[in-house]
Design an enzyme around this catalytic site. Structure first.
Site, PDB file in Angstrom:
ATOM      1  N   GLY A 109      -0.991  11.207   4.435  1.00  0.00           N
ATOM      2  CA  GLY A 109      -1.955  11.136   3.266  1.00  0.00           C
ATOM      3  C   GLY A 109      -1.644  10.330   2.083  1.00  0.00           C
ATOM      4  N   GLY A 136       1.468  -6.972  -3.620  1.00  0.00           N
ATOM      5  CA  GLY A 136       0.713  -5.895  -4.533  1.00  0.00           C
ATOM      6  C   GLY A 136       0.974  -4.712  -4.018  1.00  0.00           C
ATOM      7  N   HIS A 137       1.530  -3.851  -5.134  1.00  0.00           N
ATOM      8  CA  HIS A 137       1.653  -2.364  -4.714  1.00  0.00           C
ATOM      9  C   HIS A 137       1.154  -1.386  -5.892  1.00  0.00           C
ATOM     10  CE1 HIS A 137       5.737  -4.324  -4.838  1.00  0.00           C
ATOM     11  NE2 HIS A 137       5.646  -3.640  -5.753  1.00  0.00           N
ATOM     12  N   THR A 138       0.273  -0.576  -5.630  1.00  0.00           N
ATOM     13  CA  THR A 138      -0.058   0.367  -6.520  1.00  0.00           C
ATOM     14  C   THR A 138       1.058   1.671  -6.381  1.00  0.00           C
ATOM     15  OG1 THR A 138      -2.193  -0.172  -6.173  1.00  0.00           O
ATOM     16  CG2 THR A 138      -2.058   1.773  -7.521  1.00  0.00           C
ATOM     17  N   LYS A 182       4.659   0.080   1.902  1.00  0.00           N
ATOM     18  CA  LYS A 182       6.257   0.283   2.005  1.00  0.00           C
ATOM     19  C   LYS A 182       6.557   1.317   0.964  1.00  0.00           C
ATOM     20  CE  LYS A 182       6.757  -4.656   2.899  1.00  0.00           C
ATOM     21  NZ  LYS A 182       5.582  -5.356   2.059  1.00  0.00           N
ATOM     22  N   GLN A 224       5.280  -9.225   1.681  1.00  0.00           N
ATOM     23  CA  GLN A 224       4.387  -9.579   2.775  1.00  0.00           C
ATOM     24  C   GLN A 224       4.924  -8.706   4.139  1.00  0.00           C
ATOM     25  OE1 GLN A 224       5.636 -12.217   0.320  1.00  0.00           O
ATOM     26  NE2 GLN A 224       3.777 -11.364  -0.609  1.00  0.00           N
ATOM     27  N   ARG A 254      -9.802  -8.181  -1.971  1.00  0.00           N
ATOM     28  CA  ARG A 254     -10.566  -8.774  -0.763  1.00  0.00           C
ATOM     29  C   ARG A 254     -10.394  -7.613   0.011  1.00  0.00           C
ATOM     30  NH1 ARG A 254      -7.393 -14.253   0.957  1.00  0.00           N
ATOM     31  NH2 ARG A 254      -5.794 -13.217   0.146  1.00  0.00           N
ATOM     32  N   PRO A 255     -11.930  -7.224   0.877  1.00  0.00           N
ATOM     33  CA  PRO A 255     -11.688  -6.504   1.831  1.00  0.00           C
ATOM     34  C   PRO A 255     -10.846  -6.885   3.103  1.00  0.00           C
ATOM     35  CG  PRO A 255     -13.947  -7.237   1.702  1.00  0.00           C
ATOM     36  CD  PRO A 255     -13.016  -8.234   0.729  1.00  0.00           C
ATOM     37  N   ASP A 268       0.708  -4.864   3.664  1.00  0.00           N
ATOM     38  CA  ASP A 268      -0.049  -3.784   3.269  1.00  0.00           C
ATOM     39  C   ASP A 268       0.213  -2.391   3.943  1.00  0.00           C
ATOM     40  OD1 ASP A 268      -1.236  -5.500   1.285  1.00  0.00           O
ATOM     41  OD2 ASP A 268      -2.246  -6.516   2.738  1.00  0.00           O
TER      42      ASP A 268
END
Ligand code: IMP
Length: 428
Positions: free
Chosen positions: A414, A40-42, A16, A223, A302-303, A13
């Site tokens: 940002g 997971g990437h947004t 990337k 990962q 998850r936090p 996380d």
């Protein structure tokens, strides 16, 4: 010309997407070479937001050929769900290539992932529950099902039966779950065959030919270094090679074809799931990093556990991956902190370690030795050159660069796509 690898240098996380964006228009292929839908990437394109777990992010860039390499484990339901969702938003998904040698995640892998975690109790890994570990375990045990097996019904049945032999004993006798039938798995997997067929290719050959032809191929690791099965904090790791070496074995391209290795480093550190994390913060500073950095998992929500930057880890990642460049992300999250601790070494039961201790038990006891750097309070999100940064932010970046042993080529300032300072070109 180049084969470019992008890897996470911490526990995942790191962002990337910032590096992929910088390479964006100049990339011909984007390859996912390890992991599965545990990632997971947004990605934000224009005013549209896309959450991807399995597909390589390159699928959103027109002109790029996205590739799922042999080192990936594929959940077909997720694959087609993501493809359909993108097609519904008019994204052209027709170029996707899928390795014939990639392995398949089945329903019994997902079930086993969840029940084994439950049985581990307080020793659990905190996996994403997507069946990743059990699918890789079958691959190594040589009872996995590969993409190419789906196209031969008799082989497919034999392979499912072979895999279920021992699994049904485990499921029913150890874990008290129901047995799985060959038919239900066969019917499920074959329901995807016709849609999958046109995508399947000898991706190692295609990628090597693309490099021969002077195309730019980006290998994007899922990962991160500290979650790598060999070089991470075992057993609190994922089950694949998440370091640069995996780009070759997981895609069928020779290591000598990889020209650049870009490591992504967050300005602080985060981790999801269990396992050692020397700089983890349990106080209001950890809370501040989590809320300012929006540190919640894209896959599981998850936090994330949060802590200060750890240059011992980055130095290790530089060495293991042979980093040629670092993209430092989320520097803006540290804005407003008066004095910023950076971990430069560990204290393990009174002994100083400048490098990662070889023993996992020592790493569990490692206490960070910090140097404090003066912070800055100016808004840096509009900075587009290194000189635009306040002097203390520049000094912070320089300090991380010196300690990590690789040059910092870009700095994320940002959430916006263009909120990045480019110091060195990532392709030339
Ligand atoms: P698995 O990959 O689902 O087997 O999970 C193994 C470990 O890797 C767990 O601690 C997960 O939280 C972690 N993990 C897996 N994928 C990611 C990711 O994309 N980002 C961060 N951590 C991950």
């Amino acid at each position: 010309m180049p084969g470019i690898v992008i890897v996470g240098a911490q526990w995942g996380d790191e962002g990337k997407g910032k590096a992929t964006d910088l390479l964006g228009g100049r990339t011909d292929y984007v390859v996912k070479f390890n992991g599965g839908n545990n990632a997971g990437h947004t990605v934000v394109v224009g005013n549209q937001k896309y959450a991807l777990h399995l597909l390589p992010s390159g699928i959103l860039t027109p002109g790029v050929t996205p590739v799922i390499g042999n080192g990936v484990v594929i959940d077909l339901e997720v694959l087609f769900h993501e493809l359909e969702a993108l097609a519904a938003r008019d994204v052209d998904v027709s170029k996707l290539r899928v390795s014939a040698n990639a392995h398949i995640i089945t329903d019994y892998h997902r079930t086993l992932d969840k029940v084994t975690e439950r049985f581990l109790g307080k020793r659990s890994i905190g996996t994403t529950g997507r069946g990743i570990g059990p699918a890789y375990a079958d691959k190594i045990n040589r009872i996995g099902i590969r993409v190419q097996d789906l196209f031969d019904e008799s082989i497919l049945r034999q392979k499912i039966e072979g895999a279920l032999d021992a699994k049904n004993h485990m499921l029913t006798k150890v874990y008290n779950r129901r047995a799985v039938t060959c038919d239900e798995i066969f019917d499920d997997l074959t329901s995807y065959v016709e849609r999958l067929r046109p995508m399947v290719a000898d991706t190692g050959l295609e990628l090597s030919q693309a490099l021969d032809a002077g195309k730019t191929v980006v290998f994007e690791a899922g990962q991160a270094t500290m979650l790598d099965i060999d070089h991470g904090t075992y057993p609190f790791v994922t089950s694949s090679t998440a370091t640069a070496a995996g780009a070759a074995s997981g895609s069928g391209v020779a290591p000598s074809r990889l020209d650049r290795v870009i490591g992504i480093v967050k300005a602080y550190t985060t981790r999801v799931g269990a396992g050692p994390f020397p700089t983890e913060l349990f106080d209001e500073w950890g809370e501040l990093l989590r809320s300012n950095g929006f540190e919640f998992g894209t896959t599981t929500g998850r936090p994330r556990r949060c802590g200060w930057n750890d240059t011992v880890l980055t130095r290790y990642a530089s060495r293991i991956n042979g980093l040629t460049d670092i993209v430092l992300t989320k520097l803006d999250v540290l804005t407003g902190i008066e004095s910023i601790p950076v971990c430069v070494a560990y204290d393990v039961d009174g002994e100083r370690f400048d490098e990662l201790p070889v023993s996992q038990s020592d790493f569990h006891h490692a206490k960070p030795i910090y140097e404090e750097l003066p912070g800055w309070s100016e808004d840096i999100s509009g900075a587009r050159s290194f000189e635009d940064l306040p002097a203390n932010a520049q000094a912070y970046v320089r300090f991380l660069e010196e300690r990590s042993g690789s040059r910092i080529s870009a700095i994320g300032v940002g959430a916006d796509r263009d909120a990045i300072i480019q110091v060195h070109d990532l392709i030339d």
